[in-house]
Scaffold this motif. Structure first.
Motif, PDB file in Angstrom:
ATOM      1  N   LEU B  19       0.836  -1.209   0.000  1.00  0.00           N
ATOM      2  CA  LEU B  19       0.000   0.000   0.000  1.00  0.00           C
ATOM      3  C   LEU B  19       0.869   1.256   0.000  1.00  0.00           C
ATOM      4  O   LEU B  19       0.608   2.219  -0.717  1.00  0.00           O
ATOM      5  CB  LEU B  19      -0.918   0.013   1.226  1.00  0.00           C
ATOM      6  CG  LEU B  19      -1.993  -1.062   1.301  1.00  0.00           C
ATOM      7  CD1 LEU B  19      -2.776  -0.942   2.596  1.00  0.00           C
ATOM      8  CD2 LEU B  19      -2.937  -0.970   0.122  1.00  0.00           C
ATOM      9  N   PHE B  46      -3.434   5.247 -12.731  1.00  0.00           N
ATOM     10  CA  PHE B  46      -3.968   5.574 -11.404  1.00  0.00           C
ATOM     11  C   PHE B  46      -5.124   4.650 -11.028  1.00  0.00           C
ATOM     12  O   PHE B  46      -5.221   4.196  -9.879  1.00  0.00           O
ATOM     13  CB  PHE B  46      -4.459   7.021 -11.370  1.00  0.00           C
ATOM     14  CG  PHE B  46      -3.359   8.031 -11.219  1.00  0.00           C
ATOM     15  CD1 PHE B  46      -2.181   7.700 -10.563  1.00  0.00           C
ATOM     16  CD2 PHE B  46      -3.501   9.315 -11.728  1.00  0.00           C
ATOM     17  CE1 PHE B  46      -1.161   8.631 -10.419  1.00  0.00           C
ATOM     18  CE2 PHE B  46      -2.488  10.250 -11.587  1.00  0.00           C
ATOM     19  CZ  PHE B  46      -1.313   9.907 -10.931  1.00  0.00           C
ATOM     20  N   ILE B  47      -6.015   4.379 -11.993  1.00  0.00           N
ATOM     21  CA  ILE B  47      -7.171   3.535 -11.694  1.00  0.00           C
ATOM     22  C   ILE B  47      -6.717   2.109 -11.380  1.00  0.00           C
ATOM     23  O   ILE B  47      -7.181   1.482 -10.418  1.00  0.00           O
ATOM     24  CB  ILE B  47      -8.186   3.575 -12.860  1.00  0.00           C
ATOM     25  CG1 ILE B  47      -8.851   4.961 -12.885  1.00  0.00           C
ATOM     26  CG2 ILE B  47      -9.242   2.492 -12.723  1.00  0.00           C
ATOM     27  CD1 ILE B  47      -9.614   5.270 -14.134  1.00  0.00           C
ATOM     28  N   THR B  50      -5.248   2.164  -7.922  1.00  0.00           N
ATOM     29  CA  THR B  50      -6.293   2.305  -6.906  1.00  0.00           C
ATOM     30  C   THR B  50      -6.976   0.962  -6.640  1.00  0.00           C
ATOM     31  O   THR B  50      -7.185   0.582  -5.487  1.00  0.00           O
ATOM     32  CB  THR B  50      -7.332   3.346  -7.365  1.00  0.00           C
ATOM     33  OG1 THR B  50      -6.671   4.591  -7.553  1.00  0.00           O
ATOM     34  CG2 THR B  50      -8.431   3.516  -6.338  1.00  0.00           C
ATOM     35  N   PHE B  51      -7.280   0.236  -7.718  1.00  0.00           N
ATOM     36  CA  PHE B  51      -7.942  -1.058  -7.528  1.00  0.00           C
ATOM     37  C   PHE B  51      -6.994  -2.090  -6.928  1.00  0.00           C
ATOM     38  O   PHE B  51      -7.433  -2.982  -6.197  1.00  0.00           O
ATOM     39  CB  PHE B  51      -8.558  -1.547  -8.844  1.00  0.00           C
ATOM     40  CG  PHE B  51      -9.907  -0.933  -9.095  1.00  0.00           C
ATOM     41  CD1 PHE B  51     -11.033  -1.433  -8.486  1.00  0.00           C
ATOM     42  CD2 PHE B  51     -10.040   0.187  -9.914  1.00  0.00           C
ATOM     43  CE1 PHE B  51     -12.276  -0.855  -8.684  1.00  0.00           C
ATOM     44  CE2 PHE B  51     -11.271   0.774 -10.121  1.00  0.00           C
ATOM     45  CZ  PHE B  51     -12.392   0.251  -9.500  1.00  0.00           C
ATOM     46  N   LYS B  53      -4.749  -1.371  -4.647  1.00  0.00           N
ATOM     47  CA  LYS B  53      -4.796  -1.090  -3.205  1.00  0.00           C
ATOM     48  C   LYS B  53      -6.099  -1.606  -2.600  1.00  0.00           C
ATOM     49  O   LYS B  53      -6.097  -2.208  -1.527  1.00  0.00           O
ATOM     50  CB  LYS B  53      -4.668   0.424  -2.962  1.00  0.00           C
ATOM     51  CG  LYS B  53      -3.293   0.960  -3.233  1.00  0.00           C
ATOM     52  CD  LYS B  53      -3.063   2.289  -2.541  1.00  0.00           C
ATOM     53  CE  LYS B  53      -3.735   3.419  -3.261  1.00  0.00           C
ATOM     54  NZ  LYS B  53      -3.420   4.730  -2.668  1.00  0.00           N
ATOM     55  N   ALA B  54      -7.228  -1.365  -3.311  1.00  0.00           N
ATOM     56  CA  ALA B  54      -8.530  -1.818  -2.800  1.00  0.00           C
ATOM     57  C   ALA B  54      -8.531  -3.329  -2.624  1.00  0.00           C
ATOM     58  O   ALA B  54      -9.009  -3.852  -1.614  1.00  0.00           O
ATOM     59  CB  ALA B  54      -9.642  -1.384  -3.750  1.00  0.00           C
ATOM     60  N   ILE B  57      -6.551  -4.278   0.523  1.00  0.00           N
ATOM     61  CA  ILE B  57      -7.250  -3.905   1.761  1.00  0.00           C
ATOM     62  C   ILE B  57      -8.394  -4.876   2.029  1.00  0.00           C
ATOM     63  O   ILE B  57      -8.558  -5.389   3.137  1.00  0.00           O
ATOM     64  CB  ILE B  57      -7.774  -2.448   1.679  1.00  0.00           C
ATOM     65  CG1 ILE B  57      -6.610  -1.464   1.685  1.00  0.00           C
ATOM     66  CG2 ILE B  57      -8.716  -2.142   2.845  1.00  0.00           C
ATOM     67  CD1 ILE B  57      -7.015  -0.029   1.464  1.00  0.00           C
ATOM     68  N   ILE B  58      -9.190  -5.174   0.982  1.00  0.00           N
ATOM     69  CA  ILE B  58     -10.352  -6.039   1.188  1.00  0.00           C
ATOM     70  C   ILE B  58      -9.920  -7.471   1.487  1.00  0.00           C
ATOM     71  O   ILE B  58     -10.427  -8.104   2.420  1.00  0.00           O
ATOM     72  CB  ILE B  58     -11.278  -5.997  -0.046  1.00  0.00           C
ATOM     73  CG1 ILE B  58     -11.863  -4.595  -0.203  1.00  0.00           C
ATOM     74  CG2 ILE B  58     -12.401  -7.021   0.072  1.00  0.00           C
ATOM     75  CD1 ILE B  58     -12.578  -4.368  -1.510  1.00  0.00           C
TER      76      ILE B  58
END
Lengths: 239, 104
Positions: B19, B46-47, B50-51, B53-54, B57-58
């Motif tokens: 992250l 960037f997208i 971002t996904f 990282k998501a 995290i999930i």
């Protein structure tokens, strides 16, 4: 014979008598997940409408490298995105301490939960403090960004004291970061309440620290939303 | 005991490092992306980041990777509504842009 034995080993989860989500998914955890699912659609609606307005916008969108270039105590130093990176780091760090807290809860370790959940609360308060500073800086500057105005109307979204950028920028920024900040705030309040219960030894007596996992899910969700807010407002550039 | 604990927290610190590295590279790209290169490529990167990282995290922090498959499916299937949600609304914004440009 063999099929009967197989059925006894693996009961069909959809034929009643047993939860389709197994024994590891408690009622509270399942409901927290479904709440977060609905909350993700709330945030999704905010961010997607922000995208719609940005797509429909005919002006240059404010350049985040110019809008977010201040740092507390450093006056007019030009440090683009440094402060928001610090905020992101604080939130990721508080997520890590929350995971460690959940782990301590599973081990029935009261002191561990108190330590890690306490650090998570401190991280959350630090994040909110940073956000309060950022909002104050934007709202009370010489050329403020607020719900009614935005001085970043120059070419490529640069600062221009004589022209006006899209008003929607401030409206979406304060609505979405405000809604996220409110989630952080409620998370802190819930964490403090649970921390006090842990201190009183409520969960040590019952031997059930499941609540830590449930509030942990909420806290990670706040971190998850920030990842998307961060991308939408601070990273994605105008085409 | 100590080694078992060390092993179990390793995954957390690996995700933390991922992250952190992704976020730092995002800021780096945002600041030093050459203006002459297409912004579409930058936004696409960037997208993706971002996904990424998501996902971590999930799956790790929210522990979903280790949950019962039925729970994962119950959460992923409603999420697919976002595909329509994003396409429909961004297309709407784009048609507004075309309309506004044609009026001016």
């Amino acid at each position: 014979m063999s099929t009967v034995a197989l059925q006894e080993k693996k009961p069909n989860l959809w034929q009643g008598g047993i939860s389709p989500y197994g024994e590891t998914t408690t009622w509270g955890k399942l409901m927290m997940w479904f709440f977060l699912l609905s909350d993700s659609f709330t945030f999704g609606a905010f961010l997607i409408s922000y995208g719609t307005i940005r797509f429909a916008n005919t002006q240059d969108w404010p350049n985040p490298n110019e809008v977010f270039s201040a740092f507390p105590g450093l006056g007019h130093a030009d440090l683009p995105l440094v402060f928001v990176s610090l905020m992101t780091f604080i939130l990721i760090m508080s997520s890590v301490t929350m995971v460690l807290g959940v782990r301590a809860g599973k081990e029935n370790n009261q002191k561990g939960v108190l330590l890690w959940l306490g650090l998570t609360i401190i991280g959350g308060i630090m994040f909110l403090g940073c956000q309060a500073w950022e909002w104050t800086h934007m709202l009370t500057g010489e050329h403020p960004i607020n719900l009614a105005g935005n001085p970043y109307g120059g070419p490529d979204g640069s600062f221009d004291a004589h022209s006006h950028g899209p008003v929607a920028f401030g409206q979406f920024f304060f609505t979405i970061t405000g809604f996220h900040g409110f989630h952080v705030f409620t998370g802190i309040v819930i964490n403090i309440i649970v921390w006090l219960f842990v201190l009183k030894g409520v969960y040590s007596k019952s031997g059930d620290y499941q609540i830590i996992e449930n509030i942990g899910l909420y806290w990670h969700f706040v971190d998850l939303v920030w990842v998307f807010v961060f991308a939408s407002f601070y990273l994605l550039s105008s085409l | 005991m100590a080694t078992a604990e060390h092993k179990s927290t390793r995954g957390i610190w690996i995700v933390f490092t991922i992250l952190l590295v992704v976020t730092v590279s995002e800021v780096f790209l945002a600041l030093w992306w050459p203006g002459s290169w297409p912004a579409l490529v930058l936004n696409f990167i960037f997208i993706i980041m971002t996904f990424t990282k998501a996902f971590y995290i999930i799956s790790e922090f929210m522990h979903l990777k280790y949950e019962v498959k039925n729970l994962i499916v119950s959460l992923i299937v409603p999420m697919t509504l976002f595909i329509w949600f994003i396409i429909a609304f961004l297309a709407d914004g784009n048609s507004w842009l075309i309309y506004r440009l044609s009026v001016n």
